[in-house]
Design an enzyme around this catalytic site. Structure first.
Site: not given
Length: 398
Positions: A49, A300
């Site tokens: 992110k 992720s």
């Protein structure tokens, strides 16, 4: 418009903020296939992110930066925005669900951001952030449905093409869709034969449902250990990009996610959060075709609360047949426990706890029950122990 030029520019811009993460070979994830792990769980802030957040904030004008930024997040986008704001010396207010892992909340505060905890989930935090943005005039940094944010996440696609140009497929976690939109756009633009698969949790299949019905669908509720992808509704931009560039979206169960987290710990010495492990779960359990192919699983994020991790490990051990519980009916006489223990020991099982209980009204008056918790190798090993006990005359409750 999202363009390759914008993503190349994002890659150049981000070089001073982030690090290119390693691509680790992990063939044991699915025997008969060639699996690689893109370790964004080892990224700065512990998640991909930070790429989108840093690039978006880098593109703000000085006047916009002076207003400060606001964001909503399940935790990882929060840290990315907080870090980017600190780098640019601007104010950041982050709205987080009150159930967000403590580790994510504290990490966000540690970067210097102000945190506003909102009752509910991501969508309630999103609504609160929009309310505060209108009230205070902050610049809103969307966690996924923004072209600059998507461009930042798309830099992962450039790194994959450079590291493994011969790859056949990429498996990507999907919440709101920013990560898979960026990766799919890059890879399909530069190497369209590579398959792009998305993965959602069964308890939060917003993009899965939306693509299946060919229109954006909003879930009434979400429930999953993969809090980072627990999004009720995908974005307009991300939905359109997924429709155009993503080959398929699949779902995985909570047990499959737990098993994937455990496998990454044991086999690869990697800590992944629930959202970070869903791509590995899809490969492990054959949700997408990986046999005989070079496949990248994007891990992720790794920002998992240690208290949740302990419960997930226990769930993963049960799901993979590494632990089991046997309920055995015995005659209440000397030597019974010794006999049970001997059978288990001879077959290589490890007893970790025992509970002995006198009989109830439904059983033999001279009977008792023995509940045995075991460490085992797999389901075949459990069945071997069960059959050996039955063959010795012991009665097992199902």
């Amino acid at each position: 418009m999202l363009t390759l030029d914008k993503i190349y520019h994002a890659s150049f811009t981000l070089k001073k903020y982030i690090r290119p993460t390693d691509l680790i070979h992990a063939p044991k994830i699915h025997p008969g296939s060639d699996i690689y792990l893109k370790t964004e769980n080892l990224q700065i802030t512990g998640s991909f992110k930070v790429r989108g957040a840093c690039y978006k904030i880098s593109q703000l004008s000085e006047a916009e930066k002076a207003k400060g930024v606001i964001a909503c997040s399940a935790g990882n986008h929060a840290q990315g925005v907080a870090m980017a704001a600190a780098i640019n010396n601007i104010k950041a207010l982050i709205c987080l669900p009150d159930g967000a892992p403590i580790s994510k909340v504290e990490a966000t505060k540690a970067y210097g951001a102000e945190v506003c905890l909102v009752e509910g989930g991501y969508d309630e935090a999103y609504a609160k952030a929009l309310e505060l943005q209108k009230e205070k005039g902050y610049i809103f940094i969307h966690p996924f449905d923004d072209e600059d944010v998507i461009a930042g996440q798309g830099t992962i696609g450039l790194e994959l093409l450079e590291s493994l140009p011969e790859m056949d497929a990429v498996i990507v976690p999907v919440g709101g869709g920013g990560l898979i939109s960026g990766i799919a756009y890059v890879i399909k633009s530069l190497k369209p034969e590579v398959k792009i698969y998305g993965v959602q949790a069964c308890g939060a299949p917003s993009m899965y449902n939306s693509l299946a019905s060919n229109e954006i669908q909003r879930l009434s509720e979400v429930s999953t250990i993969a809090d980072g992808i627990a999004v009720k509704e995908p974005g307009k931009n991300t939905f359109e990009l997924c429709c155009k560039y993503v080959d398929e979206i699949v779902t995985v169960t909570e047990d499959e996610i737990s098993t994937a987290i455990l496998t990454l710990i044991e086999q690869q010495k990697l800590i992944a959060e629930g959202a970070g492990a869903v791509a590995v779960a899809a490969a492990m359990f054959g949700k997408v075709p990986v046999a005989g192919k070079k496949v990248v699983c994007v891990v992720s994020g790794g920002n998992i609360d240690v208290t949740i991790l302990s419960r997930i490990i226990k769930r993963g051990l049960l799901t993979s047949g590494r632990t089991c519980s046997l309920n055995i009916e015995l005659l209440d006489k000397p030597g019974q426990l010794k006999s049970v223990s001997q059978i288990i020991a001879d077959l290589g099982g490890n007893v970790i706890s025992i509970h002995h209980e006198r009989s109830n009204e439904a059983s033999n008056i001279n009977g008792c029950f023995l509940r045995v918790e075991l460490e085992t190798r797999n389901y075949d090993h459990i069945e071997e122990i069960r059959n050996a006990l039955i063959n010795k005359g012991f009665r097992l409750e199902s």
